[in-house]
Design a protein around this motif. Structure first.
Motif, PDB file in Angstrom:
ATOM      1  N   ARG A   1       0.559  -1.255  -0.247  1.00  0.00           N
ATOM      2  CA  ARG A   1      -0.472  -0.244   0.103  1.00  0.00           C
ATOM      3  C   ARG A   1       0.828   1.223   0.015  1.00  0.00           C
ATOM      4  NH1 ARG A   1      -4.201   1.230   4.756  1.00  0.00           N
ATOM      5  NH2 ARG A   1      -5.533   3.195   3.517  1.00  0.00           N
ATOM      6  N   PHE A   2       2.153   1.528   0.880  1.00  0.00           N
ATOM      7  CA  PHE A   2       2.771   2.415   0.534  1.00  0.00           C
ATOM      8  C   PHE A   2       3.698   2.755  -0.792  1.00  0.00           C
ATOM      9  CE2 PHE A   2       7.222   4.513   1.984  1.00  0.00           C
ATOM     10  CZ  PHE A   2       6.794   5.815   2.037  1.00  0.00           C
ATOM     11  N   TYR A   3       4.342   1.425  -1.445  1.00  0.00           N
ATOM     12  CA  TYR A   3       4.347   1.655  -2.397  1.00  0.00           C
ATOM     13  C   TYR A   3       3.996   2.075  -3.798  1.00  0.00           C
ATOM     14  CZ  TYR A   3       8.908   1.581  -0.116  1.00  0.00           C
ATOM     15  OH  TYR A   3      10.481   1.553   0.559  1.00  0.00           O
ATOM     16  N   ARG A   4       2.281   1.403  -3.160  1.00  0.00           N
ATOM     17  CA  ARG A   4       1.094   1.809  -4.460  1.00  0.00           C
ATOM     18  C   ARG A   4       1.799   2.825  -5.359  1.00  0.00           C
ATOM     19  NH1 ARG A   4      -3.946   0.319  -2.940  1.00  0.00           N
ATOM     20  NH2 ARG A   4      -4.064   2.610  -2.043  1.00  0.00           N
ATOM     21  N   ASN A   5       1.585   3.725  -4.698  1.00  0.00           N
ATOM     22  CA  ASN A   5       1.688   5.225  -5.656  1.00  0.00           C
ATOM     23  C   ASN A   5       2.943   5.889  -5.894  1.00  0.00           C
ATOM     24  OD1 ASN A   5      -1.097   4.756  -5.893  1.00  0.00           O
ATOM     25  ND2 ASN A   5      -1.605   6.311  -3.678  1.00  0.00           N
ATOM     26  N   LYS A   6       4.696   5.168  -5.738  1.00  0.00           N
ATOM     27  CA  LYS A   6       5.770   5.673  -5.984  1.00  0.00           C
ATOM     28  C   LYS A   6       6.338   4.965  -6.784  1.00  0.00           C
ATOM     29  CE  LYS A   6       5.256   6.951  -0.577  1.00  0.00           C
ATOM     30  NZ  LYS A   6       6.675   7.797  -0.124  1.00  0.00           N
ATOM     31  N   ARG A   7       5.557   4.506  -8.050  1.00  0.00           N
ATOM     32  CA  ARG A   7       6.558   3.223  -9.379  1.00  0.00           C
ATOM     33  C   ARG A   7       7.100   3.754  -9.606  1.00  0.00           C
ATOM     34  NH1 ARG A   7       0.740   0.530 -10.629  1.00  0.00           N
ATOM     35  NH2 ARG A   7       0.338   2.382  -9.977  1.00  0.00           N
ATOM     36  N   GLU A   8       7.432   5.559 -10.158  1.00  0.00           N
ATOM     37  CA  GLU A   8       7.469   5.703 -11.354  1.00  0.00           C
ATOM     38  C   GLU A   8       9.628   5.856 -10.732  1.00  0.00           C
ATOM     39  OE1 GLU A   8       7.426   8.833  -7.110  1.00  0.00           O
ATOM     40  OE2 GLU A   8       5.632   7.577  -8.576  1.00  0.00           O
ATOM     41  N   ASN A   9      10.042   6.014 -10.006  1.00  0.00           N
ATOM     42  CA  ASN A   9      11.190   5.615  -9.350  1.00  0.00           C
ATOM     43  C   ASN A   9      11.532   3.747  -8.813  1.00  0.00           C
ATOM     44  OD1 ASN A   9      13.774   4.948  -7.844  1.00  0.00           O
ATOM     45  ND2 ASN A   9      13.506   6.315  -6.523  1.00  0.00           N
ATOM     46  N   THR A  10      12.513   3.364  -9.975  1.00  0.00           N
ATOM     47  CA  THR A  10      12.566   1.945 -10.112  1.00  0.00           C
ATOM     48  C   THR A  10      12.931   1.203  -9.097  1.00  0.00           C
ATOM     49  OG1 THR A  10      14.093   2.318 -12.475  1.00  0.00           O
ATOM     50  CG2 THR A  10      14.625   0.316 -11.104  1.00  0.00           C
ATOM     51  N   THR A  11      13.864   1.673  -7.999  1.00  0.00           N
ATOM     52  CA  THR A  11      13.705   1.292  -6.738  1.00  0.00           C
ATOM     53  C   THR A  11      12.536   1.057  -6.047  1.00  0.00           C
ATOM     54  OG1 THR A  11      15.856   1.251  -6.078  1.00  0.00           O
ATOM     55  CG2 THR A  11      14.780   0.886  -4.471  1.00  0.00           C
ATOM     56  N   HIS A  12      11.464   1.946  -5.673  1.00  0.00           N
ATOM     57  CA  HIS A  12      10.038   1.633  -5.241  1.00  0.00           C
ATOM     58  C   HIS A  12       9.406   0.420  -6.068  1.00  0.00           C
ATOM     59  CE1 HIS A  12      10.674   5.985  -3.266  1.00  0.00           C
ATOM     60  NE2 HIS A  12      11.429   5.141  -3.119  1.00  0.00           N
ATOM     61  N   PHE A  13       9.716   0.027  -7.563  1.00  0.00           N
ATOM     62  CA  PHE A  13       9.003  -0.418  -7.881  1.00  0.00           C
ATOM     63  C   PHE A  13       9.873  -1.650  -7.187  1.00  0.00           C
ATOM     64  CE2 PHE A  13       8.526  -3.079 -11.880  1.00  0.00           C
ATOM     65  CZ  PHE A  13       6.725  -2.692 -11.872  1.00  0.00           C
ATOM     66  N   LEU A  14      10.553  -2.533  -7.289  1.00  0.00           N
ATOM     67  CA  LEU A  14      11.085  -3.473  -7.225  1.00  0.00           C
ATOM     68  C   LEU A  14      10.810  -3.934  -4.939  1.00  0.00           C
ATOM     69  CD1 LEU A  14      14.716  -3.306  -8.325  1.00  0.00           C
ATOM     70  CD2 LEU A  14      13.008  -4.447  -9.247  1.00  0.00           C
ATOM     71  N   TYR A  15      10.832  -2.917  -4.895  1.00  0.00           N
ATOM     72  CA  TYR A  15       9.594  -2.938  -3.393  1.00  0.00           C
ATOM     73  C   TYR A  15       8.565  -3.592  -3.413  1.00  0.00           C
ATOM     74  CZ  TYR A  15      13.216  -1.047  -0.812  1.00  0.00           C
ATOM     75  OH  TYR A  15      14.591  -1.349  -0.022  1.00  0.00           O
ATOM     76  N   LEU A  16       7.814  -2.818  -4.228  1.00  0.00           N
ATOM     77  CA  LEU A  16       6.578  -3.049  -4.803  1.00  0.00           C
ATOM     78  C   LEU A  16       6.439  -4.701  -5.365  1.00  0.00           C
ATOM     79  CD1 LEU A  16       3.522  -2.103  -4.886  1.00  0.00           C
ATOM     80  CD2 LEU A  16       3.662  -1.218  -7.333  1.00  0.00           C
ATOM     81  N   ILE A  17       6.906  -5.072  -6.040  1.00  0.00           N
ATOM     82  CA  ILE A  17       6.821  -6.128  -6.517  1.00  0.00           C
ATOM     83  C   ILE A  17       7.679  -6.814  -5.721  1.00  0.00           C
ATOM     84  CG2 ILE A  17       8.278  -7.774  -8.383  1.00  0.00           C
ATOM     85  CD1 ILE A  17       8.381  -5.782  -9.765  1.00  0.00           C
ATOM     86  N   LEU A  18       8.249  -6.771  -4.962  1.00  0.00           N
ATOM     87  CA  LEU A  18       8.824  -7.859  -3.485  1.00  0.00           C
ATOM     88  C   LEU A  18       7.725  -8.112  -2.380  1.00  0.00           C
ATOM     89  CD1 LEU A  18      11.184  -9.969  -2.859  1.00  0.00           C
ATOM     90  CD2 LEU A  18      12.283  -7.517  -1.621  1.00  0.00           C
ATOM     91  N   SER A  19       7.867  -7.177  -2.354  1.00  0.00           N
ATOM     92  CA  SER A  19       6.453  -7.062  -1.593  1.00  0.00           C
ATOM     93  C   SER A  19       5.337  -8.111  -1.971  1.00  0.00           C
ATOM     94  CB  SER A  19       5.208  -5.889  -0.780  1.00  0.00           C
ATOM     95  OG  SER A  19       5.250  -5.016  -1.972  1.00  0.00           O
ATOM     96  N   THR A  20       4.627  -8.122  -2.952  1.00  0.00           N
ATOM     97  CA  THR A  20       3.981  -8.396  -3.398  1.00  0.00           C
ATOM     98  C   THR A  20       4.280 -10.464  -3.557  1.00  0.00           C
ATOM     99  OG1 THR A  20       3.018  -6.899  -4.830  1.00  0.00           O
ATOM    100  CG2 THR A  20       2.124  -8.703  -5.561  1.00  0.00           C
ATOM    101  N   VAL A  21       5.430 -10.564  -3.757  1.00  0.00           N
ATOM    102  CA  VAL A  21       5.894 -12.204  -4.051  1.00  0.00           C
ATOM    103  C   VAL A  21       6.131 -12.282  -2.778  1.00  0.00           C
ATOM    104  CG1 VAL A  21       7.378 -13.195  -4.956  1.00  0.00           C
ATOM    105  CG2 VAL A  21       6.815 -11.559  -5.838  1.00  0.00           C
TER     106      VAL A  21
END
Length: 116
Positions: free
Chosen positions: A9-29
């Motif tokens: 939920r925290f990283y859902r809106n911060k996908r423009e940065n690659t690191t934040h996008f990877l945190y979102l993918i990792l937390s989903t997995v």
């Protein structure tokens, strides 16, 4: 599962940065990795019920819509292996991206190269 959902939920809106996008993918997995043990529990219950019925040699279902263990075991094994493998891969990609961000602060990581 709960804390990984909060991270998603925290990283859902911060996908423009690659690191934040990877945190979102990792937390989903990792959230999916928290759900997989429920499949293990269901499989364990199915094995116990099958042993209680005395069907030690035959793992097939009874034919009335019951899922057979021959189908359930490979599915659970595949899901466990897939979630663990993807989690390790994304963690490695995240470590590389964070290392690049620390070593070269002005370097922009292209997300298409990382994800694609």
């Amino acid at each position: 599962i709960f804390f990984n959902s909060l991270v998603c939920r925290f990283y859902r809106n911060k996908r423009e940065n690659t690191t934040h996008f990877l945190y979102l993918i990792l937390s989903t997995v990792d959230t999916l990795g928290g759900i997989v043990p429920f499949f293990h529990a269901a499989l364990f219950i199915m094995v116990l019920v099958n042993e209680e019925r005395g069907g030690g040699e035959e793992w097939g279902g009874s034919g009335d819509g019951e899922v057979s263990l021959e189908v359930m075991v490979p599915i659970v094994y595949f899901l466990t292996s897939l979630v663990a493998g993807v989690s390790v891969f994304v963690s490695t990609m995240l470590a590389v991206a964070r290392t690049l961000n620390i070593a070269l602060p002005t370097y922009r990581i292209n997300r298409k190269v990382v994800v694609g």
